[in-house]
Enzyme design. Structure first.
Site, PDB file in Angstrom:
ATOM      1  CG  HIS A   1      -4.204  -3.618   2.130  1.00 28.92           C
ATOM      2  ND1 HIS A   1      -3.380  -3.169   3.136  1.00 28.92           N
ATOM      3  CD2 HIS A   1      -4.750  -2.519   1.563  1.00 28.92           C
ATOM      4  CE1 HIS A   1      -3.426  -1.853   3.182  1.00 28.92           C
ATOM      5  NE2 HIS A   1      -4.254  -1.428   2.237  1.00 28.92           N
TER       6      HIS A   1
ATOM      7  CD  GLU B   1      -2.514  -6.379   4.758  1.00 30.65           C
ATOM      8  OE1 GLU B   1      -2.844  -5.211   5.034  1.00 30.65           O
ATOM      9  OE2 GLU B   1      -1.812  -6.676   3.765  1.00 30.65           O
TER      10      GLU B   1
ATOM     11  CB  CYS C   1      -0.997  -0.041   1.154  1.00 28.79           C
ATOM     12  SG  CYS C   1      -2.302   1.203   1.034  1.00 28.79           S
TER      13      CYS C   1
END
Length: 214
Positions: free
Chosen positions: A194, A196, A84
């Site tokens: 992202h 994650e 990001c």
């Protein structure tokens, strides 16, 4: 203590714990830590540079904690993953706050232009770009291993990188025009989305990162 194998850089911005937890899920046997210690970052085998927030705040906090050089050094000599704003900060300048970045790569960070934010039917698209979008890989790379082309990843951002050198681009996504959503050069890989928060494709990218030998 065992050598730190993955350092997740803490400069006071973003949800670092979700990144660290995702890394621990794919690599439970590795020594992974969130750290704001420049010496620990220098000693780590791999470095993850995540973040959320505004570019001016991120640059200021990075400098306040004395971590600018640690990040720059890490991009030079070890497997490095930016996430990001950890991608955006690698470039020369951002329109967000009109601030310089770390200038590791030539290029600008640009805001999505209001006049272009229209879907195929002429309807307005929202900024920030938030949600799941397909990622078109620009070519083979170790971090794309076992991730199908056009897999969906999760985004939350109002700005995107525009590298001067098109050879940096490792993937693009469309919102609504194609823009660079991942870069790769030597030991550095960085993404706008992202991983994650991107289900199995995101976890696979992190799994690929901890096994990457650039």
């Amino acid at each position: 203590m065992n050598r730190l194998q993955v350092a997740v850089i803490d400069y006071g911005m973003g949800n670092l714990r979700s990144v660290a937890n995702a890394l621990k899920a794919v690599a439970p046997d590795l020594h992974i830590e969130i750290t704001s210690d420049a010496q620990q970052i220098a000693a780590a085998e791999r470095v993850v540079f995540p973040g959320q927030g505004a570019m001016p705040d991120c640059i200021r906090e990075l400098d306040t904690r004395g971590l600018r050089q640690a990040v720059i050094d890490a991009t030079r000599d070890k497997p490095f993953l930016g996430i990001c704003i950890g991608l955006q900060m690698l470039f020369e300048h951002s329109e967000e706050g009109d601030v310089p970045g770390l200038a590791i790569y030539p290029g600008e960070v640009k805001r999505f232009p209001a006049e272009k934010m229209l879907d195929a039917h002429g309807g307005k698209l929202k900024v920030p770009h938030m949600g799941w979008s397909q990622v078109q890989q620009s070519g083979a790379h170790a971090l794309w291993q076992d991730i199908p082309d056009l897999a969906r990843f999760y985004y939350v951002h109002s700005y995107y990188v525009a590298p001067t050198d098109s050879a940096l681009t490792a993937a693009t996504t469309a919102y609504p025009f194609d823009y660079t959503c991942a870069i790769a050069q030597d030991n550095v890989f960085a993404v706008q989305f992202h991983p994650e928060k991107s289900a199995e494709s995101g976890l696979q990218l992190l799994r690929n990162f901890v096994n990457w030998k650039p």
